[in-house]
Design an enzyme around this catalytic site. Sequence first.
Site, mmCIF file in Angstrom:
data_model
loop_
_atom_site.group_PDB
_atom_site.id
_atom_site.type_symbol
_atom_site.label_atom_id
_atom_site.label_comp_id
_atom_site.label_asym_id
_atom_site.label_seq_id
_atom_site.Cartn_x
_atom_site.Cartn_y
_atom_site.Cartn_z
ATOM 1 C CE LYS A 127 12.845 -24.921 10.156
ATOM 2 N NZ LYS A 127 13.699 -23.748 10.310
ATOM 3 C CE LYS A 176 2.294 -21.052 10.826
ATOM 4 N NZ LYS A 176 3.092 -19.952 11.371
ATOM 5 C CG HIS A 180 5.976 -25.234 11.381
ATOM 6 N ND1 HIS A 180 5.807 -24.975 10.041
ATOM 7 C CD2 HIS A 180 6.068 -24.015 11.977
ATOM 8 C CE1 HIS A 180 5.799 -23.667 9.842
ATOM 9 N NE2 HIS A 180 5.953 -23.061 11.005
ATOM 10 N NE ARG A 191 -4.104 -1.582 2.235
ATOM 11 C CZ ARG A 191 -4.259 -2.490 3.207
ATOM 12 N NH1 ARG A 191 -3.439 -2.515 4.242
ATOM 13 N NH2 ARG A 191 -5.237 -3.365 3.153
ATOM 14 C CG ASP A 217 2.739 -19.628 15.390
ATOM 15 O OD1 ASP A 217 2.645 -19.100 14.264
ATOM 16 O OD2 ASP A 217 3.775 -19.590 16.081
HETATM 17 C C1 BG6 Z 1 6.635 -19.734 12.207
HETATM 18 C C2 BG6 Z 1 5.819 -19.333 13.405
HETATM 19 O O1 BG6 Z 1 5.848 -20.424 11.281
HETATM 20 O O2 BG6 Z 1 7.695 -20.566 12.633
HETATM 21 C C3 BG6 Z 1 6.671 -18.617 14.419
HETATM 22 O O3 BG6 Z 1 4.770 -18.478 12.979
HETATM 23 C C4 BG6 Z 1 7.871 -19.459 14.773
HETATM 24 O O4 BG6 Z 1 5.935 -18.302 15.582
HETATM 25 C C5 BG6 Z 1 8.588 -19.925 13.516
HETATM 26 O O5 BG6 Z 1 8.733 -18.653 15.537
HETATM 27 C C6 BG6 Z 1 9.680 -20.908 13.842
HETATM 28 O O6 BG6 Z 1 10.404 -21.139 12.670
HETATM 29 P P1 BG6 Z 1 11.928 -21.512 12.732
HETATM 30 O O7 BG6 Z 1 12.317 -21.787 11.331
HETATM 31 O O8 BG6 Z 1 12.638 -20.338 13.330
HETATM 32 O O9 BG6 Z 1 12.007 -22.711 13.632
#
Ligand code: BG6
Length: 529
Positions: free
Chosen positions: A220, A186, A278, A79, A273
Amino acid sequence: MAGHLGKGEETLETIVKSKAPDLGIPPGACVIEGSLDPCTILIFGASGDLTARKLVPALYNLYLNDGLPKPCLIVGCARKKWTRSDFQGRMENAIKKAGNMDTSKWPSFAASLYFHPLEYDSPQSFKKLADFLRDIDKKGSTGGNRIFYLAIPPFLYKATAQMLGRAGLSVKSARGNGWSRIVVEKPFGRDLKTAIDLNQTLHESFQENQIYRIDHYLAKETVQNMMIFRFGNTIFEPIWNREYIDYVGIIAAETLGVEHRAGYYEQAGVLRDMFQNHMMQLLALTAMEPPSLFEADRVRDEKVKVFRSLKPLANTGQEENLILGQYASGTIDGKKVPGYRDESGVNPESLTPTFAMMRVFIDNWRWRGVPFYMVSGKRLPKKLTEIVIQFRGVPHSMFRTILGEHIMANQLILGVQPDERITLTFQTKNPGATFCLRSVTMDFNYYQNYSGPILDAYEKVLLDCIQGDHLLFWRQDGVELCWSFLSPILEQCETCPERAEQLHLYESGTWGPQATQAWMRQITGSRLR
Ligand code: BG6
């Protein structure tokens, strides 16, 4: 996933390979398997944090490693009324901050950066964007190939996808010589209903094979290595089941707190989250059956079977299978940190969980009765992601007269972060005259004997999207199955009259609430002291 297995000797899975003397590739050389289609990458949310911290540094690193198509144009949309040079300047600072600035290469990369201001609710604005794209497509010869990356707040996903559709930007070009893809970050919905709804809206404009639902954990290195480890070796698979495995622990611990994301996190909490995405992916990779081919849909079919076999958790005695916590003030790395409720933007009476430990069971032949403990939390003492496979003890202790009954069982740890490694603990005899056991650990570091470039998770997902490979992305059936599992749990937690009592406070810098300590000790032994 970029670079597939089975290409002769060079089975290193990454598409960009260089400086690998052991493979006979000269230092500095880059090998790209196949060519990449020229394209334009549009980032919606270009003034945001994700763009500056992850996306543009990732694209720049790919560029440095010769891993971007030629040509590849990058258009930031937001924006803000920035000019092109405002955007270039900000991205330059972001890359410097990320620590991968090569000043000699920056000007040529900066020349591929464009900026276009955009109102997400204005058809007119999207029409202008379409005109702008047609223009730069011609100049840049990108063949009309476009990636739309939604790095915007989730409430804008639906409207943006619809606007793209209405502006004629979501379809393959009229001449049939360009593709368009949409990348969705996400959270994909906030429960089953909203996930289905979002999907329907995306499908009004995009076909399934144009949609890329990101989970950066899938990209990863060690996570990808799980499949090679399990299915590229003969020795692990025969013991990878309830006969030999006592339990599995999946841990994703963070030292970070909510940072500046209170607006999002207050609504999400740790279950939405980290668990819906994950943690579920780590679980699936650990538990799935071998796919018949290393190919996106075959792999995703097997993951979906795991999600489908999850034993429902809602309406079981909650504390037995799920413990929720929230961080209070404490000390991390020697620094005092505030409690969650004192963070900026957080409701001082918030009941949002920042920690969860969940015990799940997979009801199938291989795993029946084996608990999978999943733990994730913010403000824990260290950043650590790992999968612990705890094997059963020996069936009969022939050493009992000398050593007693207790012989430590084998443990395999797949370290994802910070160290990407695999360790296996087993028993040996102490050298010397007396008969004493000691536990020793075989340790493999993932980067051992490898000196090539290392692509981070965002670099890999961007590259795979450019290549049109869905392996590292969620498929909608998986998303929905995970929500089907989690939505009733969330509903139960969020409507429970004892909600406040069931949320355990823990001091920042400790390994979570007291109530989880017995489980934590079981999963992690003495490693986490
Ligand atoms: C994100 C979450 O998807 O993954 C965060 O929204 C979290 O809250 C993060 O901190 C962790 O990712 P990584 O790669 O740092 O383990």
